[in-house]
Motif scaffolding. Structure first.
Motif, mmCIF file in Angstrom:
data_model
loop_
_atom_site.group_PDB
_atom_site.id
_atom_site.type_symbol
_atom_site.label_atom_id
_atom_site.label_comp_id
_atom_site.label_asym_id
_atom_site.label_seq_id
_atom_site.Cartn_x
_atom_site.Cartn_y
_atom_site.Cartn_z
ATOM 1 N N ARG A 98 0.897 -1.118 0.070
ATOM 2 C CA ARG A 98 -0.017 -0.119 0.066
ATOM 3 C C ARG A 98 0.796 1.522 0.000
ATOM 4 N NH1 ARG A 98 -4.176 2.606 -1.774
ATOM 5 N NH2 ARG A 98 -5.062 4.271 -0.267
ATOM 6 N N ILE A 99 1.946 1.196 0.765
ATOM 7 C CA ILE A 99 2.927 2.307 0.864
ATOM 8 C C ILE A 99 3.542 2.738 -0.428
ATOM 9 C CG2 ILE A 99 5.167 3.243 1.977
ATOM 10 C CD1 ILE A 99 4.062 1.916 4.384
ATOM 11 N N LYS A 100 3.886 1.480 -1.238
ATOM 12 C CA LYS A 100 4.517 1.682 -2.490
ATOM 13 C C LYS A 100 3.813 2.083 -3.673
ATOM 14 C CE LYS A 100 7.535 -1.751 -3.516
ATOM 15 N NZ LYS A 100 8.038 -3.039 -3.724
ATOM 16 N N LEU A 101 2.595 1.683 -3.346
ATOM 17 C CA LEU A 101 1.390 2.018 -4.415
ATOM 18 C C LEU A 101 1.119 3.538 -4.148
ATOM 19 C CD1 LEU A 101 -0.826 1.430 -6.587
ATOM 20 C CD2 LEU A 101 -2.377 1.110 -4.678
ATOM 21 N N LEU A 102 1.106 4.063 -2.799
ATOM 22 C CA LEU A 102 0.859 5.552 -2.599
ATOM 23 C C LEU A 102 2.067 6.489 -3.106
ATOM 24 C CD1 LEU A 102 -0.458 5.611 1.080
ATOM 25 C CD2 LEU A 102 -1.746 6.299 -1.007
#
Length: 434
Positions: A98-102
């Motif tokens: 999720r952090i990488k997607l953001l």
């Protein structure tokens, strides 16, 4: 290293902010308890709580460190890392993704570092707050380790808020208003150099001057100032950016860091040809700046006339006002303080007749550390005609340091000891930092 240029955004629900008002998350223990309550909920909810909790406890960095059993969550508060909890593997993988997607970096790339960024929007009722997040991944034995740097614009303080002694405040104000020359702010990573430089820019920013910065990366956005970010992967580095800036007719230039001979030479020439240049170096003390520039390949004949002032700084934790114990120091401590401050100009500072200093104890408000918040401690000297002449003949940093002290420079440690006497920090904290 893969770097993203696309910025994602997280909007924190107002209801969550109201539910988790700062009186419910005051310290790391409160933070841990709240995270445990929702550890198995939706990943987005967990991250929202992670971000708002980090903001409430005034954390500067969030560390998610890959371990065999999952992700160890740690937060840096007042410059010191604190363990929070371990997020189990099945949840940890979702959090990292999720952090990488953001951050708009590649989800399937796990074997090399990546950098990215995104913005968190906190819709506080008094005024919305946008906090930029700098994200960095690093492959490790058990998966990817992620570090998030929180760039809270509320930490952009004024020159008066830096915690300077009156004599240094007057000196800094005088030097940053000169039309040309160089001012260096030195110190290790995390010592507050950027905060000091931005305070300089905020002080001198006006409609009648052109201020341009080149940074890696841009940490805070300043109104009325042109800011540019290096992209080494695209061939746009400090030296190339500085050359381009010189064609933009600037009055003041901020170079995020000087680390090679080409940047050094361009910055020096800019200072010698009518521009005011601010920059940073990684050195142990202010006098060490000269030897560092020489080691990069610059000539003393250019360095000496170009530099106006050199500053070194550190950050010390402030004593918690709620639980500090104020008492008279023991004889050995008293003796050391007097010895170390014996050469300080009495017109700037003199020891009080009755000396009492603080001792850290600990309470819930400071997470039982005894400290809450940080302040800067500084040393600085002016390169006047006498120092300039001295630089053409000096043999070592030690000699220059002696000369600067002879001309009135108070060292970082002496400035820190004065903060102890003013009951702002402790001897233990001064020893830790200096």
């Amino acid at each position: 290293m893969q770097r993203s240029t696309v910025r994602g955004e997280v909007n924190i629900p107002l209801k969550l902010i109201k539910d988790l008002s700062s009186n419910k998350i005051n310290n790391v223990s409160d933070f841990e308890r709240k995270l445990k309550d929702c550890i198995n909920k939706d990943t987005s909810v967990l991250l929202e709580l992670l971000f708002i909790g980090a903001l409430f406890i005034d954390s500067s960095d969030i560390h998610l460190e890959a371990e065999e059993e999952g992700l160890k969550l740690r937060v840096r508060v007042d410059g010191v890392l604190r363990d929070v909890l371990v997020i189990e593997r099945k949840v940890a993988d979702k959090v990292v993704s999720r952090i990488k997607l953001l951050s708009s970096v590649k989800l399937n790339v796990k074997d090399r570092p990546q950098d990215g960024s995104f913005t968190i929007v906190f819709p506080f009722e008094e005024a919305p707050l946008e906090v930029d997040i700098r994200m960095s991944t690093l492959p490790s034995e058990y998966g990817e380790t992620v570090v998030l740097r929180l760039l809270d614009p509320r930490k952009l303080i004024t020159l008066e808020e830096l915690g300077l002694r009156k004599d240094l405040l007057a000196l800094f104000k005088e030097q940053i208003r000169k039309p040309n020359g160089m001012i260096f702010v030195t110190g290790p990573t995390g010592s507050g150099k950027t905060t000091t430089l931005y305070a300089f820019l905020k002080t001198i920013n006006s409609p009648d001057s052109k201020i341009i910065t080149i940074e890696e990366p841009i940490e805070y956005h300043l109104d009325g100032i042109s800011q540019t970010e290096t992209r080494p992967d695209k061939g746009y580095d400090f030296a190339g950016g500085l050359k381009a800036i010189m064609r933009q007719d600037p009055d003041v230039i901020l170079v995020g860091e000087i680390r090679d001979i080409e940047t050094t030479q361009i910055a020096t020439q800019a200072a010698l040809t009518g521009h005011l240049v601010f920059s940073t170096l990684h050195t142990n003390d202010a006098p060490g700046t000269i030897s560092r520039l020489v080691s990069l390949g610059e000539q003393i004949s250019n360095i000496a006339p170009a530099i106006n002032m050199i500053i070194a700084q550190r950050l010390v934790r402030k004593i918690c006002p709620m639980c500090a114990k104020i008492e008279k120091p023991d004889e050995e401590t008293m003796k050391k303080i007097k010895e170390e401050l014996s050469n300080v100009d009495k017109s700037i500072f003199s020891l009080p007749s009755e000396l009492k200093i603080p001792t850290a104890t600990g309470c819930r408000g400071c997470n039982f550390t005894g400290y809450k918040g940080r302040l800067g401690v500084f040393e600085a000297f002016i390169v006047d005609s006498e120092i300039e002449d001295f630089l053409f003949h000096y043999q070592s940093t030690a000699e220059l340091r002696e000369k600067a002290i002879e001309k009135g420079m108070m060292t970082v440690r002496q400035d820190a000891l004065i903060k102890v006497i003013e009951q702002k920090t402790t001897i233990e904290e001064v020893n830790r930092v200096t």
